[in-house]
Write an enzyme that holds these catalytic residues in place. Sequence first.
Site, PDB file in Angstrom:
ATOM      1  N   CYS A   2       0.835  -1.081  -0.105  1.00  0.00           N
ATOM      2  CA  CYS A   2      -0.059  -0.260   0.017  1.00  0.00           C
ATOM      3  C   CYS A   2       0.932   1.219  -0.161  1.00  0.00           C
ATOM      4  O   CYS A   2       2.110   1.175   0.090  1.00  0.00           O
ATOM      5  CB  CYS A   2      -0.996  -0.125   1.226  1.00  0.00           C
ATOM      6  SG  CYS A   2      -1.820  -1.296   1.277  1.00  0.00           S
ATOM      7  N   GLY A  31      -1.521   1.537  -4.871  1.00  0.00           N
ATOM      8  CA  GLY A  31      -2.696   0.851  -4.588  1.00  0.00           C
ATOM      9  C   GLY A  31      -3.889   1.617  -5.180  1.00  0.00           C
ATOM     10  O   GLY A  31      -4.016   3.014  -4.820  1.00  0.00           O
ATOM     11  N   ASN A 105       1.276  -0.545   5.916  1.00  0.00           N
ATOM     12  CA  ASN A 105       1.645  -0.898   4.560  1.00  0.00           C
ATOM     13  C   ASN A 105       2.494  -2.283   4.803  1.00  0.00           C
ATOM     14  O   ASN A 105       3.365  -2.225   5.628  1.00  0.00           O
ATOM     15  CB  ASN A 105       2.554  -0.090   3.735  1.00  0.00           C
ATOM     16  CG  ASN A 105       3.287  -0.683   2.630  1.00  0.00           C
ATOM     17  OD1 ASN A 105       2.737  -1.715   2.015  1.00  0.00           O
ATOM     18  ND2 ASN A 105       4.491  -0.097   2.346  1.00  0.00           N
ATOM     19  N   GLY A 106       1.880  -3.326   4.237  1.00  0.00           N
ATOM     20  CA  GLY A 106       2.472  -4.645   4.496  1.00  0.00           C
ATOM     21  C   GLY A 106       1.449  -5.686   4.900  1.00  0.00           C
ATOM     22  O   GLY A 106       0.427  -5.605   4.800  1.00  0.00           O
ATOM     23  N   TYR A 263       9.510  -4.285  -9.417  1.00  0.00           N
ATOM     24  CA  TYR A 263       8.298  -4.059  -9.872  1.00  0.00           C
ATOM     25  C   TYR A 263       7.458  -2.933  -9.431  1.00  0.00           C
ATOM     26  O   TYR A 263       6.760  -2.042 -10.023  1.00  0.00           O
ATOM     27  CB  TYR A 263       7.360  -5.197  -9.725  1.00  0.00           C
ATOM     28  CG  TYR A 263       6.076  -4.997  -9.915  1.00  0.00           C
ATOM     29  CD1 TYR A 263       5.588  -4.686 -11.109  1.00  0.00           C
ATOM     30  CD2 TYR A 263       5.005  -5.278  -9.157  1.00  0.00           C
ATOM     31  CE1 TYR A 263       3.995  -4.666 -11.399  1.00  0.00           C
ATOM     32  CE2 TYR A 263       3.750  -5.120  -9.167  1.00  0.00           C
ATOM     33  CZ  TYR A 263       3.341  -4.804 -10.332  1.00  0.00           C
ATOM     34  OH  TYR A 263       2.073  -4.532 -10.501  1.00  0.00           O
TER      35      TYR A 263
END
Length: 554
Positions: A2, A31, A105-106, A263
């Site tokens: 995120c 996201g 985030n994670g 990526y």
Amino acid sequence: MCGILAIISSDSNVNVASELFDGSLYLQHRGQDAAGIVTCGRGGRLYQCKGNGMARDVFTQDRMSKLVGNMGIAHLRYPTAGSSSNSEAQPFYVNAPYGISLGHNGNLTNGDELKKYMDEVVHRHINTDSDSELLLNLFAAELATYDKSRVNENDIFKALEGVFNKVKGGYACTAMLSGYGIIGFRDPNGIRPLLIGERLKDDGMRDYMIASESVVLKAHGYQVYRDILPGEAVIINKTDLKPVFKQVVPAKTYTPDIFEYVYFARPDSVLDGISVYRSRLLMGEKLASNITNYYKSLNKNVLDEIDVVIPVPDTSRHSALQCAISLNIPYREGFIKNRYVGRTFIMPDQKQRQSSVRRKLNAMASEFYGKSVLLVDDSIVRGTTSQEIVNMAREAGAKKVYFASCSPVIRYNHIYGIDLADNKQLVGYNRSEIEISNKIGADYVFYQNLNDLIECCQRDELLKDREVELALTPVVSRDDTIKSLIQRDVEIPPITGFEVGVFTGEYVTGDESQYMQRAESVRAANARSNSTASMDIIDVKAPSEINMLNEGDY
Ligand SMILES: *[C@@H]1O[C@H](CO)[C@@H](O)[C@H](O)[C@H]1NC(C)=O
Ligand SMILES: *[C@@H]1O[C@H](CO)[C@@H](O)[C@H](O)[C@H]1NC(C)=O
Ligand SMILES: *[C@@H]1O[C@H](CO)[C@@H](O)[C@H](O)[C@H]1NC(C)=O
Ligand SMILES: *[C@@H]1O[C@H](CO)[C@@H](O)[C@H](O)[C@H]1NC(C)=O
Ligand SMILES: CC(=O)N[C@H]1CO[C@H](CO)[C@@H](O)[C@@H]1O
């Protein structure tokens, strides 16, 4: 995976909502599933807007104008196992103690254990499947143990120590304590990225921003910034506006997720001192030497075998171009992307006619017809996309289609926030490179070597210094009495390695097979209920899902 953001402005008349919105646009690639902003205004009152969809759809002018306050946090959600539309958008909020909002985030790998702890020990109700709600409630429970009417920094750091000691997995978070200030912290392995930046203003005041990627800080004029270290936390309260850093627990490792470079991150970000763009150039270069070596081993010349290098847009472009240069083979944009493809409407009586790849990409026959092409992509996950792309190249008249992946074979799932697929659905699962090649219908598949990939992601000291120097120049010349409170000479420790579990099955947080099983069963349950079947195609943006809390007025 995120995107997260937090801002605190030194000017109490400024509303940070508009800057949080701008920042969200810079993090949108992290996201697109849901977006949310919470701000804190006078008297500690919170204003919130969150909903499903992209930032530009959720945050309209009208809604933004109701988010009042000079500090706030924002979140952009990436869809993970089962999280799509059935759990809430972030940031999450709990009212006790002190009113805490948090964006995460994670992904945590001991969620089951934590859920039990919530239930049996601290008696807190968890209403979604999201790890982030767990994390927030754990933080709240730790903070509540001090039972004070007002907390101070030490209490917060102590509470975070409790959180760090109970939680396992990858997490970078921004949080806000109502009427108090903002907080940022990062897991003890440094898996997910997080940076803090400072903006020195003409009036001698300072604003602070905490963000997932350096690009946001740079774009918004935060001249000085640095990575938050593994196991470290930072607190900035609104009274003093001075960042206070603390190594809350010792770092276990310093192992950023290598997938950020392959990526995920924007190319113009520098994460943990490593330029994403530079790393991608090097990936192209190393890939080229692997390809050259392969043909050499067959006693062939690569120039006789490949006519043209074509990227699969967008991420792989930089690597593909560098690969073409290194191979001395022409580079062509053979696939054109439809930039405006977003949602699709599936009528009840109608089946999806076109694959999502074909809706997004169009192959130009002029670049494929009669040629042996080398397609370059950042990675190959399930192989379905690659297979479709190979088909498109052949339909456009390619004589031979070679496929190169900038990353090694993905054989295991990603467990820290990028939900790839069940292991068994990965095309690399229990398949040799030749078998993968056959499966996606290519003439041959080239993969990056893991050691080569790691070598591509190295710090470039020169570049780091240059960025800081350039960023600082205008400030120093304006008024050199303004000193930065972020110590840049803090010794940023060397990276000890990278999180590469998707390639090796060995994750930095240890044996995670139990977690993988749980994730698989969650996915299976979702598949049965048919809810998230074609998640990448259907883009839910129902305005009715927008959730506003308080509506202040500017
Ligand atoms: C706010 O931050 C300042 C500077 O770090 C610190 O001295 C002060 O104690 C903090 N106030 C609270 C209430 O934590
Ligand atoms: C892996 O593939 C081989 C043959 O292709 C098969 O015999 C074996 O059962 C597979 N293993 C797993 C764990 O699926
Ligand atoms: C290229 O890299 C792949 C993946 O690591 C490896 O299997 C192969 O041996 C390499 N080829 C050459 C010729 O070095
Ligand atoms: C899921 O979709 C399939 C095919 O469209 C259908 O046969 C099945 O009944 C659906 N299952 C549920 C639980 O709705
Ligand atoms: C925040 C987040 O992504 N949480 C997910 C972590 O993984 C579990 C298990 O797969 C999911 O259920 C969560 O939604």
